[in-house]
Design an enzyme around this catalytic site. Structure first.
Site, PDB file in Angstrom:
ATOM      1  CE  LYS A 132      -3.362   4.543  -1.589  1.00 21.99           C
ATOM      2  NZ  LYS A 132      -4.420   4.877  -2.561  1.00 21.99           N
ATOM      3  CE1 TYR A 134      -4.046   1.998   0.572  1.00 21.00           C
ATOM      4  CE2 TYR A 134      -2.813   3.061   2.333  1.00 21.00           C
ATOM      5  CZ  TYR A 134      -3.914   3.016   1.498  1.00 21.00           C
ATOM      6  OH  TYR A 134      -4.882   3.993   1.584  1.00 21.00           O
TER       7      TYR A 134
END
Length: 276
Positions: free
Chosen positions: A173, A169
């Protein structure tokens, strides 16, 4: 013909932004769950907006192109609000990279080919991208400009180099932020702007599930020990998006705005700093 907003991700943050900038425009709401898209569409239509729900899978280029085509039936694509994605506790590593990293890159690329002059876009990343150690300049550049179909082949994104879903994740990002910079240059050739918003903990139905889940204490500790002392609201994210997407933000493009109540500051220089 009306100007069109593409909203991907039928959740609280996307809807809050669309309500700020969507009056007088046609809003196409894409979500992997058609039911979610229909729910948000009805709420907005009942409040006087003009929206239509579409089933859309962010990890599929064909699905993204279909969403764009649906929008173009009504008019020119004037705005993109990308609030779609999956979280570390929702999906395995492969899905996070395919949706949040690859899918977002494809969406920014494809919308950038058709966005009208004066158009604007925001994508929602996360404070998570700031929690990871710095990458090398070479790695950052690879995340920014590698052709989309080659992104998932990058060595740093191979499964053996990703520790867990949180790491996946964070990489996604970080990639979103670098990708926004590179795509903003291309959008600029069409007279359009693109920015990124990196929220901290925002209260949504999804976040409430997280607060009550196995990582709940971690999240509650995070917002208790950040300078703001609380989680944020979707409307506070929309405040930033309204600036970025409107005339007051005309000189802002290729930027990431961190809106996390100071959690990242506390992570590096305050009580949220990890113990060695």
């Amino acid at each position: 013909m009306k100007d069109v907003i593409l909203l991907t991700g039928a959740g609280q943050i996307g809807m809050a932004i669309a309500r700020r900038v969507g009056y007088g425009k046609k809003i196409i709401i894409g979500d992997k769950s058609l039911n979610n898209a229909q729910t948000i569409s009805k709420i907005m239509n009942d409040a006087g907006f003009d929206t239509a729900p579409v089933e859309m899978d962010l990890s599929s280029r064909d699905s993204i192109l279909n969403l764009i085509a649906e929008g173009q039936k009504t008019g020119e694509i004037a705005m993109l609000i990308n609030a779609a994605g999956v979280s570390p506790s929702q999906a395995p590593i492969e899905a996070i990279l395919k949706v949040d990293l690859y899918g977002t890159a494809v969406l920014l690329e494809e919308v950038g080919k058709v966005i009208k002059e004066g158009g604007t876009g925001v994508t929602i990343s996360s404070q998570s991208g700031f929690r990871m150690p710095a990458l090398t300049p070479e790695q950052d550049e690879l995340l920014a400009i590698t052709p989309t179909e080659e992104l998932l082949d990058l060595e740093m994104l191979h499964p053996e180099n990703i520790k867990d879903t949180l790491h996946a994740y964070q990489m996604a990002k970080r990639c979103n932020e670098k990708r926004v910079m590179a795509e903003a240059v291309k959008w600029g050739e069409r007279g359009a702007r693109l920015n990124d918003i990196a929220p901290g903990i925002i209260v949504t139905p999804l976040a409430i599930d997280e607060f009550n889940g196995p990582r709940g204490d971690f999240y509650k500790n995070m917002f208790a020990k950040c300078p703001a002392g609380r989680p944020g609201t979707a409307d506070e994210v929309a405040n930033v998006a309204e600036l970025l997407m409107g005339p007051a933000g005309a000189f802002i493009t290729g930027s990431t705005i961190l809106i996390d109540g100071g959690a990242t500051a506390s992570y590096y220089y305050g009580p949220l700093k990890p113990e060695e």
